[in-house]
Design a protein around this motif. Structure first.
Motif, PDB file in Angstrom:
ATOM      1  N   ALA A  16     -12.992  -9.573 -11.712  1.00  0.00           N
ATOM      2  CA  ALA A  16     -12.736 -10.635 -10.737  1.00  0.00           C
ATOM      3  C   ALA A  16     -12.896 -12.037 -11.329  1.00  0.00           C
ATOM      4  N   ALA A  17     -13.799 -12.218 -12.257  1.00  0.00           N
ATOM      5  CA  ALA A  17     -14.054 -13.550 -12.813  1.00  0.00           C
ATOM      6  C   ALA A  17     -13.113 -13.910 -13.964  1.00  0.00           C
ATOM      7  N   GLU A  18     -12.306 -12.956 -14.415  1.00  0.00           N
ATOM      8  CA  GLU A  18     -11.389 -13.210 -15.531  1.00  0.00           C
ATOM      9  C   GLU A  18     -10.233 -14.089 -15.086  1.00  0.00           C
ATOM     10  N   ARG A  19      -9.747 -14.915 -15.998  1.00  0.00           N
ATOM     11  CA  ARG A  19      -8.570 -15.744 -15.721  1.00  0.00           C
ATOM     12  C   ARG A  19      -7.323 -15.007 -16.178  1.00  0.00           C
ATOM     13  N   GLY A  20      -6.206 -15.261 -15.504  1.00  0.00           N
ATOM     14  CA  GLY A  20      -4.928 -14.701 -15.911  1.00  0.00           C
ATOM     15  C   GLY A  20      -4.751 -13.234 -15.590  1.00  0.00           C
ATOM     16  N   VAL A  21      -5.480 -12.721 -14.595  1.00  0.00           N
ATOM     17  CA  VAL A  21      -5.387 -11.304 -14.230  1.00  0.00           C
ATOM     18  C   VAL A  21      -4.218 -11.076 -13.278  1.00  0.00           C
ATOM     19  N   GLU A  22      -3.477 -10.023 -13.542  1.00  0.00           N
ATOM     20  CA  GLU A  22      -2.370  -9.620 -12.680  1.00  0.00           C
ATOM     21  C   GLU A  22      -2.417  -8.105 -12.554  1.00  0.00           C
ATOM     22  N   GLU A  23      -2.076  -7.611 -11.380  1.00  0.00           N
ATOM     23  CA  GLU A  23      -2.013  -6.169 -11.156  1.00  0.00           C
ATOM     24  C   GLU A  23      -0.560  -5.751 -11.015  1.00  0.00           C
ATOM     25  N   LYS A  24      -0.221  -4.618 -11.632  1.00  0.00           N
ATOM     26  CA  LYS A  24       1.136  -4.084 -11.513  1.00  0.00           C
ATOM     27  C   LYS A  24       1.076  -2.571 -11.409  1.00  0.00           C
ATOM     28  N   THR A  25       1.866  -2.028 -10.498  1.00  0.00           N
ATOM     29  CA  THR A  25       1.970  -0.577 -10.461  1.00  0.00           C
ATOM     30  C   THR A  25       2.893  -0.153 -11.600  1.00  0.00           C
ATOM     31  N   MET A  26       2.399   0.751 -12.429  1.00  0.00           N
ATOM     32  CA  MET A  26       3.147   1.222 -13.598  1.00  0.00           C
ATOM     33  C   MET A  26       2.728   2.658 -13.907  1.00  0.00           C
ATOM     34  N   PHE A  27       3.668   3.446 -14.357  1.00  0.00           N
ATOM     35  CA  PHE A  27       3.381   4.802 -14.838  1.00  0.00           C
ATOM     36  C   PHE A  27       2.610   5.638 -13.817  1.00  0.00           C
ATOM     37  N   GLY A  28       2.858   5.429 -12.544  1.00  0.00           N
ATOM     38  CA  GLY A  28       2.173   6.185 -11.506  1.00  0.00           C
ATOM     39  C   GLY A  28       0.748   5.735 -11.260  1.00  0.00           C
ATOM     40  N   GLY A  29       0.370   4.598 -11.833  1.00  0.00           N
ATOM     41  CA  GLY A  29      -0.977   4.085 -11.674  1.00  0.00           C
ATOM     42  C   GLY A  29      -0.964   2.601 -11.395  1.00  0.00           C
ATOM     43  N   LEU A  30      -2.098   1.968 -11.590  1.00  0.00           N
ATOM     44  CA  LEU A  30      -2.230   0.534 -11.363  1.00  0.00           C
ATOM     45  C   LEU A  30      -2.766  -0.104 -12.639  1.00  0.00           C
ATOM     46  N   ALA A  31      -1.942  -0.956 -13.247  1.00  0.00           N
ATOM     47  CA  ALA A  31      -2.324  -1.631 -14.493  1.00  0.00           C
ATOM     48  C   ALA A  31      -2.900  -3.001 -14.188  1.00  0.00           C
ATOM     49  N   PHE A  32      -3.885  -3.387 -15.003  1.00  0.00           N
ATOM     50  CA  PHE A  32      -4.491  -4.703 -14.917  1.00  0.00           C
ATOM     51  C   PHE A  32      -4.114  -5.449 -16.189  1.00  0.00           C
ATOM     52  N   LEU A  33      -3.360  -6.539 -16.009  1.00  0.00           N
ATOM     53  CA  LEU A  33      -2.887  -7.328 -17.137  1.00  0.00           C
ATOM     54  C   LEU A  33      -3.705  -8.600 -17.251  1.00  0.00           C
ATOM     55  N   ILE A  34      -3.920  -9.018 -18.489  1.00  0.00           N
ATOM     56  CA  ILE A  34      -4.595 -10.281 -18.779  1.00  0.00           C
ATOM     57  C   ILE A  34      -3.587 -11.130 -19.540  1.00  0.00           C
ATOM     58  N   ASN A  35      -3.188 -12.242 -18.963  1.00  0.00           N
ATOM     59  CA  ASN A  35      -2.175 -13.114 -19.579  1.00  0.00           C
ATOM     60  C   ASN A  35      -0.915 -12.338 -19.974  1.00  0.00           C
ATOM     61  N   GLY A  36      -0.537 -11.371 -19.128  1.00  0.00           N
ATOM     62  CA  GLY A  36       0.679 -10.598 -19.354  1.00  0.00           C
ATOM     63  C   GLY A  36       0.511  -9.374 -20.231  1.00  0.00           C
TER      64      GLY A  36
END
Length: 110
Positions: A16-36
């Motif tokens: 939660a405290a990280e900057r640039g976090v994005e969530e995307k559904t991918m590969f049947g799961g949920l990916a957490f991206l940092i700066n893409g």
């Protein structure tokens, strides 16, 4: 199989405290991206997928509850699967999420 919503919530709490976090559904799961860049993903097959420095893959594979990530029949260096048993405790999950986030932060932004 759908991904584990509870595990996704636990990961969200840790980053939660990280900057640039994005969530995307991918590969049947949920990916957490940092700066893409993908850092960890809650897998639709259970457990967690973790991005690690490729040169650390062989050493990390010796740990309990850790297996190679296989896509299209091939092992993917730099990615590991950690079973649900391996992220059951907060300390375990925190260690793996921290490892994935730290590595993703060192990569150039996308």
């Amino acid at each position: 199989m759908a991904y584990d919503q509870d595990l996704a919530d636990r990961v969200r709490e840790l980053i939660a405290a990280e900057r640039g976090v994005e969530e995307k559904t991918m590969f049947g799961g949920l990916a957490f991206l940092i700066n893409g860049n993908m850092s960890v993903a809650v897998s639709g097959k259970g457990g967690l997928m973790v991005r690690v420095p490729p040169e650390e893959t062989p050493t990390l594979l010796t740990r309990e509850h850790v297996t190679p990530m296989v896509m299209a029949g091939r092992e993917t260096r730099g990615w590991l699967r950690v079973s649900a048993e391996g992220v059951k405790a907060k300390r375990q999950l925190q260690s793996w999420v921290g490892r994935g986030v730290d590595y993703a932060k060192r990569l150039p932004p996308k």
